[in-house]
Write a protein that holds these residues in place. Structure first.
Motif: not given
Length: 350
Positions: A195-213
């Motif tokens: 199956p297909g159907g998705l949109c993605l990004a591959f962030p570079g270095k030091n680009c993702v911060n926060g909280r995931i619950v």
């Protein structure tokens, strides 16, 4: 357990999908499989290609031995080719690889060389029971919507993800490679999976911060499980630095991560959302684990999908990998809402 035999409706389905991938009379195709591939998928591919008049060959590799410290499932990184030069050179001469390996070649070490040859496109027939593939058959109508979503990602500077459970994640998208697949591709170098159907990004270095619950009802696709308890993650400069939770979901997650003894296993790989209108959360309750590779759940329309593990664009490599789709999230790009409470918005939904 579902039976795995040739069914006329499944053969019809394979023919339609191959035509959507511009396979027809005289197209040079290789069916790549391994000794642990699902035989019915190889057989359906063979018969469909024959019916369409394709010029095809069949390459089967021995499934490599297990060397990781824990079971490795649902990674998108097949090691079946094992650097075999004869196989690599043969695949570079084909127009299409129909990939029936267990894990798929999308992140395989040999694919960049094959892609760079400029002739070959890849169609991964994921290791699902044919009934799942039938229900999630790609359609031409999904193509423009996925293309629009990828364009929106490429034009955005920032993604923010929030949820009622407490998620608040910020991703710097500047210079992030972006992509996606509707389940088909027709040009050299195209990568599609069914199956297909998705949109993605591959962030570079030091680009993702926060909280995931992650909340009850979200999914861990490496384990092929639906969560029955919350897992609370802290993400700092791309890396998961804390995994909180007392339930078995958090316990197993921590144990699996620790087994790799590899900091890169805690790094962020990709972020994005699903687009497939016929992918269903409840499907996970209807199939045995051996019947699914769980790719359907990467494409759930309106889900937020995040992943840990290898990210070549940030210079991180590891075998440890999690794909983690979440319900009920709101996703904004530069403040513009593209997913609200788990539902696609605007042109993505129309």
């Amino acid at each position: 357990m579902l039976q795995e035999r040739i069914e006329g409706r499944w053969l019809d389905c394979f023919r339609r999908v191959f035509v959507l991938n511009a396979i027809g009379n005289g197209t040079r195709v290789a069916i790549l499989s391994e000794t642990q591939s699902r035989p019915v998928l190889v057989h359906l591919s063979e018969l469909a290609l024959h019916d369409l008049g394709a010029e095809f060959c069949m390459i089967q590799m021995p499934t490599p031995r297990q060397t990781a410290p824990v079971p490795v499932k649902s990674t998108g990184t097949s090691w079946a080719i094992q650097g075999n030069r004869a196989v690599i050179e043969a695949l570079k001469l084909c127009e299409v690889i129909v990939d029936c390996t267990v894990e798929g070649l999308i992140h395989a070490p040999e694919w960049p060389e094959i892609e760079a040859a400029g002739r070959t496109r890849l169609l991964v027939v994921t290791n699902e029971h044919p009934e799942i593939l039938e229900r999630t058959e790609p359609t031409a109508e999904l193509g423009p919507k996925v293309a629009l979503g990828v364009q929106m990602l490429r034009e955005a500077r920032e993604m923010r993800v929030t949820s009622p459970a407490g998620t608040d994640l910020v991703i710097d998208l500047r210079n992030a490679p972006c992509g996606g697949t509707p389940g088909f591709g027709t040009t050299p170098g195209a990568v599609a999976h069914w199956p297909g159907g998705l949109c993605l990004a591959f962030p570079g270095k030091n680009c993702v911060n926060g909280r995931i619950v992650m909340d009850v009802g979200d999914m861990n696709l490496t384990f092929k499980t639906t969560l029955t308890s919350r897992i609370d993650f802290t993400v700092e400069d791309d890396f998961v630095t804390a995994i909180k939770g007392d339930g078995v979901d958090a316990i197993h997650f921590r144990e699996y991560m620790e087994a790799w003894n590899d900091r890169n296993a805690y790094g962020m790989s990709h972020v994005g959302w699903g687009m497939h209108p016929r992918a269903r959360w409840v499907s996970a309750a209807m199939y045995d684990k051996r019947d699914m590779q769980a790719v359907e759940f990467r494409a759930l329309a309106g889900s937020f999908l995040w992943s840990t593990g290898a990210n070549q664009y940030a210079g991180r490599y590891t075998l440890g990998h999690f794909d983690l789709p979440m319900r009920n999230c709101t996703i904004t790009l530069d403040g513009n809402v593209v997913v609200k409470d788990g539902l696609l918005q605007g042109e993505l939904a129309s």
